[in-house]
Design a protein around this motif. Structure first.
Motif, PDB file in Angstrom:
ATOM      1  N   ASN A   1       0.754  -1.312   0.026  1.00 30.11           N
ATOM      2  CA  ASN A   1      -0.053   0.112  -0.081  1.00 30.11           C
ATOM      3  C   ASN A   1       0.843   1.297  -0.108  1.00 30.11           C
ATOM      4  O   ASN A   1       0.286   2.509   0.031  1.00 30.11           O
ATOM      5  CB  ASN A   1      -1.201   0.038   1.031  1.00 30.11           C
ATOM      6  CG  ASN A   1      -2.117  -1.135   1.078  1.00 30.11           C
ATOM      7  OD1 ASN A   1      -2.116  -1.709   0.254  1.00 30.11           O
ATOM      8  ND2 ASN A   1      -2.668  -1.354   2.156  1.00 30.11           N
TER       9      ASN A   1
ATOM     10  N   GLY B   1       4.374   1.821  14.045  1.00 30.48           N
ATOM     11  CA  GLY B   1       3.404   2.459  13.353  1.00 30.48           C
ATOM     12  C   GLY B   1       2.217   3.289  13.893  1.00 30.48           C
ATOM     13  O   GLY B   1       2.437   3.189  15.153  1.00 30.48           O
TER      14      GLY B   1
ATOM     15  N   THR C   1      -0.713   2.321  15.234  1.00 31.11           N
ATOM     16  CA  THR C   1      -1.503   1.467  16.272  1.00 31.11           C
ATOM     17  C   THR C   1      -0.548   1.081  17.181  1.00 31.11           C
ATOM     18  O   THR C   1      -0.784   0.931  18.353  1.00 31.11           O
ATOM     19  CB  THR C   1      -2.432   0.629  15.637  1.00 31.11           C
ATOM     20  OG1 THR C   1      -1.815  -0.510  14.978  1.00 31.11           O
ATOM     21  CG2 THR C   1      -3.410   1.375  14.738  1.00 31.11           C
TER      22      THR C   1
ATOM     23  N   ASP D   1       7.837   1.471   9.818  1.00 33.68           N
ATOM     24  CA  ASP D   1       6.370   1.562   9.630  1.00 33.68           C
ATOM     25  C   ASP D   1       6.079   2.965   9.960  1.00 33.68           C
ATOM     26  O   ASP D   1       5.090   3.250  10.371  1.00 33.68           O
ATOM     27  CB  ASP D   1       5.587   0.289   9.848  1.00 33.68           C
ATOM     28  CG  ASP D   1       5.733  -0.029  11.510  1.00 33.68           C
ATOM     29  OD1 ASP D   1       6.646   0.310  12.077  1.00 33.68           O
ATOM     30  OD2 ASP D   1       5.304  -1.016  11.549  1.00 33.68           O
TER      31      ASP D   1
ATOM     32  N   GLN E   1       6.861   5.134   6.591  1.00 34.51           N
ATOM     33  CA  GLN E   1       5.468   4.648   6.472  1.00 34.51           C
ATOM     34  C   GLN E   1       5.354   3.325   5.624  1.00 34.51           C
ATOM     35  O   GLN E   1       4.201   3.564   4.804  1.00 34.51           O
ATOM     36  CB  GLN E   1       5.020   5.807   5.878  1.00 34.51           C
ATOM     37  CG  GLN E   1       5.047   7.206   6.663  1.00 34.51           C
ATOM     38  CD  GLN E   1       4.579   8.473   5.976  1.00 34.51           C
ATOM     39  OE1 GLN E   1       3.707   8.459   5.140  1.00 34.51           O
ATOM     40  NE2 GLN E   1       5.204   9.672   5.875  1.00 34.51           N
TER      41      GLN E   1
ATOM     42  N   THR F   1       3.720   0.279   4.606  1.00 28.75           N
ATOM     43  CA  THR F   1       2.081   0.053   4.703  1.00 28.75           C
ATOM     44  C   THR F   1       1.776  -0.968   3.952  1.00 28.75           C
ATOM     45  O   THR F   1       1.951  -1.204   2.854  1.00 28.75           O
ATOM     46  CB  THR F   1       1.308   1.384   4.339  1.00 28.75           C
ATOM     47  OG1 THR F   1       1.739   2.394   4.848  1.00 28.75           O
ATOM     48  CG2 THR F   1      -0.346   1.272   4.693  1.00 28.75           C
ATOM     49  N   PRO F   2       0.973  -1.730   4.684  1.00 26.28           N
ATOM     50  CA  PRO F   2       0.458  -1.944   6.126  1.00 26.28           C
ATOM     51  C   PRO F   2       1.529  -1.959   7.145  1.00 26.28           C
ATOM     52  O   PRO F   2       2.540  -2.623   6.642  1.00 26.28           O
ATOM     53  CB  PRO F   2      -0.799  -3.123   6.160  1.00 26.28           C
ATOM     54  CG  PRO F   2      -0.608  -3.460   4.720  1.00 26.28           C
ATOM     55  CD  PRO F   2       0.394  -3.157   3.946  1.00 26.28           C
ATOM     56  N   GLU F   3       1.289  -1.838   8.376  1.00 28.26           N
ATOM     57  CA  GLU F   3       2.127  -1.473   9.334  1.00 28.26           C
ATOM     58  C   GLU F   3       2.145  -2.853  10.039  1.00 28.26           C
ATOM     59  O   GLU F   3       1.613  -3.789   9.803  1.00 28.26           O
ATOM     60  CB  GLU F   3       1.819  -0.594  10.558  1.00 28.26           C
ATOM     61  CG  GLU F   3       0.500  -0.876  11.240  1.00 28.26           C
ATOM     62  CD  GLU F   3       0.232  -0.072  12.542  1.00 28.26           C
ATOM     63  OE1 GLU F   3       1.184   0.174  13.098  1.00 28.26           O
ATOM     64  OE2 GLU F   3      -0.829   0.403  12.534  1.00 28.26           O
TER      65      GLU F   3
ATOM     66  N   GLY G   1       0.908  -6.203   8.412  1.00 26.73           N
ATOM     67  CA  GLY G   1       1.461  -6.038   7.038  1.00 26.73           C
ATOM     68  C   GLY G   1       2.936  -7.047   6.813  1.00 26.73           C
ATOM     69  O   GLY G   1       3.496  -7.551   7.531  1.00 26.73           O
TER      70      GLY G   1
ATOM     71  N   GLN H   1      -4.435   3.980   8.267  1.00 26.12           N
ATOM     72  CA  GLN H   1      -2.962   3.737   7.957  1.00 26.12           C
ATOM     73  C   GLN H   1      -2.528   4.953   7.100  1.00 26.12           C
ATOM     74  O   GLN H   1      -3.447   5.805   6.654  1.00 26.12           O
ATOM     75  CB  GLN H   1      -2.954   2.452   6.933  1.00 26.12           C
ATOM     76  CG  GLN H   1      -3.231   0.989   7.725  1.00 26.12           C
ATOM     77  CD  GLN H   1      -2.064   0.908   8.791  1.00 26.12           C
ATOM     78  OE1 GLN H   1      -1.159   0.554   8.340  1.00 26.12           O
ATOM     79  NE2 GLN H   1      -2.380   1.011  10.012  1.00 26.12           N
TER      80      GLN H   1
ATOM     81  N   ASP I   1      -1.393   5.407   4.184  1.00 25.10           N
ATOM     82  CA  ASP I   1      -1.903   5.625   2.794  1.00 25.10           C
ATOM     83  C   ASP I   1      -3.073   6.481   2.645  1.00 25.10           C
ATOM     84  O   ASP I   1      -3.632   6.854   1.917  1.00 25.10           O
ATOM     85  CB  ASP I   1      -1.618   4.398   1.991  1.00 25.10           C
ATOM     86  CG  ASP I   1      -2.669   3.448   2.688  1.00 25.10           C
ATOM     87  OD1 ASP I   1      -2.642   3.104   3.775  1.00 25.10           O
ATOM     88  OD2 ASP I   1      -3.627   3.009   1.810  1.00 25.10           O
TER      89      ASP I   1
ATOM     90  N   LEU J   1      -3.569   8.781   8.127  1.00 31.83           N
ATOM     91  CA  LEU J   1      -3.526   8.642   9.642  1.00 31.83           C
ATOM     92  C   LEU J   1      -4.875   9.562  10.390  1.00 31.83           C
ATOM     93  O   LEU J   1      -4.688   9.703  11.594  1.00 31.83           O
ATOM     94  CB  LEU J   1      -2.192   8.990  10.320  1.00 31.83           C
ATOM     95  CG  LEU J   1      -1.103   8.318   9.700  1.00 31.83           C
ATOM     96  CD1 LEU J   1       0.182   8.962  10.557  1.00 31.83           C
ATOM     97  CD2 LEU J   1      -0.884   6.840   9.987  1.00 31.83           C
TER      98      LEU J   1
END
Length: 575
Positions: free
Chosen positions: A387, A439, A441, A471, A485, A487-489, A494, A551, A553, A556
């Motif tokens: 992503n 990341g 979360t 991430d 970044q 992505t996914p984290e 990810g 996320q 992309d 946030l």
């Protein structure tokens, strides 16, 4: 009452003759306001993010007084109100953690009060996007007044830049080339006044990028914080917001698709921070403007670096302003921009930059003769970042822009801190440092820890940059070959979560690829054995953040904040 004021939001509060109207008026009169202030004058809220906990913003209360002066001169009724302030110099885990909260607070304060238009006093990294997002969600007329950069730094006779030289001086101290007392001495020399970082960090970037969108009076964001012209620009913003209210020009009329494309292209030309991507994506989501991370790549790729400012170059923000600033740079870009895009001045970008000129070509270049041919910002894709991921290529080492190496994995920031300088760390100049779980979360808040320290073992070998990826994010003032970044984290499974020590990772800037050379069968086996780490957030905003943050992309932002709610106060439940 004139036609210009018949539709003011504030009339719902002040024109009524019942007890509610009496209540609203009498309490404002307790501050000494004359009755004329309630008779058809636009009420201008001045949102003040000043705080001594956020040194970048500490002078904004004085600017608020100059805005108020301008509002009064134009026939408006100024009311200054405070909000929370977020900064990255003191706040943990990061200012980004609280950007959405600040935007929510501003949104609700505007909606709940008799405000016809708003002037947004912003500064440190996340305050400008937070305020812009909050104003977008209510969609009232708005102008941004940015704090401006601090004075240029100086240490032992040489120019030093905020953030950028911290990392250089620290590495020199770690390697023994700079005495520890000299490192401490540099603190006063680096930060010599109020204002934001004097490099092209996130704060200066966002001030200029939002100005390029037309949301500030052109040429004002880059005025140094202690320059007298900062005050006069605040006064002019106060005058102009009254005109915007009277003409009914809402912020959404300025922040069009063309405005976002101008912002992305200017960000590339100035070498803006990588955090710009998440802020623009989040802001577009509030306006309902279709914008993806691929659009950021498409609009960034043709633009070369035109601003020779740290961390991409040699000069500082004060030099940029003196060289002609953003108007000169945007005029130089010419047809690379949508010159017909409207601004809060009531004129188009093309009109506003017509008389601008470059006064110092060492600082501001032209598209035909850029400082660097690499793109300032690039979006990467691949099986390691399906992503997307981000890199500031102009702040990277050219020899690492096409690289293949074995992963050295740190499962957390604590793991990295414990092992990064160990003499037993199996690392060399070709290694790829991978930091997981920083990341949005997992930390939470995607802190600016992505510019992983170069291991001391390598510093001792005179190796000052290696390929690094995570991430999370990094400060706009930082430099190095750092991919961010991803992505996914890690925390949501990810591909970065599956990377192990010794895995081969390939990065190719020209192809915009980030590849993990591990077979699909092996990745499937690892995924079957992968378990998410426990994220503890029992209450409050931290829990809200973890449960609702999107996320990188998607900017946030919170999933429930995308889109706008309007600002019609005529209903008791204006949602």
């Amino acid at each position: 009452m004139t036609d210009e004021t018949s539709n003011l939001r504030s009339r719902v509060w002040f024109d009524r003759t019942d007890t509610a109207g009496f209540f609203h008026r009498t309490h404002l009169k307790s501050q000494g306001h004359l009755k004329e202030m309630f008779e058809g004058r636009p009420v201008i809220g001045i949102a003040n993010s000043a705080s001594q906990l956020v040194p970048c913003n500490s002078h904004l209360t004085e600017l608020a007084e100059w805005v108020s002066r301008g509002v009064l001169e134009a026939g408006g009724f100024p009311l200054v109100f405070p909000t929370m302030s977020i900064g990255d110099s003191l706040m943990r885990p990061s200012g980004m953690m609280f950007r959405n909260l600040m935007s929510m607070e501003l949104e609700e304060l505007i909606r709940a009060n008799p405000i016809d238009g708003v002037v947004l006093l912003t500064g440190c990294d996340n305050t400008a996007p937070a305020y812009a997002m909050g104003a977008a969600s209510v969609d009232v007329p708005a102008i941004i007044v940015h704090a401006g950069p601090m004075m240029s730094g100086n240490f032992r006779g040489r120019t030093v830049g905020s953030g950028t030289d911290i990392y250089k001086l620290y590495d020199s101290s770690r390697s023994g080339r700079l005495p520890s007392d000299a490192f401490a001495e540099s603190e006063f020399g680096m930060s010599r006044s109020v204002g934001t970082c004097n490099t092209m960090g996130t704060a200066s970037t966002m001030g200029l990028v939002l100005e390029a969108m037309g949301l500030s009076l052109l040429g004002t964001a880059g005025i140094p914080a202690v320059d007298a012209r900062k005050k006069s620009s605040a006064q002019r913003a106060g005058r102009r917001i009254v005109d915007l209210v009277r003409s009914g020009t809402k912020i959404s009329a300025i922040a069009t698709r063309k405005a976002f494309e101008n912002a992305i292209r200017v960000n590339a030309a100035i070498g803006g921070g990588t955090n710009t991507t998440v802020h623009l994506l989040a802001l577009a989501g509030r306006f309902g403007v279709e914008l993806t991370i691929d659009d950021i790549e498409t609009n960034s790729r043709p633009i070369k670096l035109m601003a020779n400012i740290m961390p991409n170059g040699d000069f500082l923000m004060e030099d940029f302003f003196n060289a002609g600033g953003l108007p000169a740079l945007m005029k130089s870009m010419g047809e690379l921009l949508h010159l017909d895009a409207m601004t809060v001045s009531g004129q188009t970008i093309g009109d506003m930059v017509g008389d601008a000129e470059i006064f110092d070509p060492r600082v501001i270049a032209t598209p035909d003769s850029p400082f660097k041919k690499e793109p300032a910002l690039a979006v990467l894709k691949g099986n390691l970042a399906p992503n997307g991921a981000i890199i500031k290529a102009t702040a990277a080492s050219p020899h690492l822009l096409k690289h293949r190496g074995k992963a050295v994995v740190f499962e957390s920031i604590e793991d990295m801190d414990a092992r990064i300088d160990s003499p037993d760390l199996e690392v060399d100049a070709s290694s790829v440092l991978v930091l997981k779980n920083i990341g949005p979360t997992s930390y939470p808040g995607a802190p600016e820890l992505g510019n992983i320290k170069v291991p001391k073992k390598l510093l001792d070998q005179n190796v000052f940059d290696v390929l690094r990826l995570s991430d999370g994010r990094m400060s706009g003032t930082a430099f190095g070959t750092v991919i961010l970044q991803v992505t996914p984290e890690t925390a949501i499974g990810g591909p970065i979560a599956l990377v192990e020590n010794g895995d081969l990772i390939e990065f190719d800037l020209s192809e915009r690829r980030l590849t993990l050379h591990v077979s699909e069968e092996e990745l499937a086996r690892r995924r079957a054995n992968w378990r998410p780490s426990t994220i503890v957030a029992e209450r409050g905003f931290r829990r809200l953040f973890i449960e609702h943050v999107l996320q990188a992309d998607q900017g946030l932002d919170f999933d429930f904040l995308r889109g706008a709610s309007g600002s019609d106060p005529s209903q008791r439940r204006p949602y």
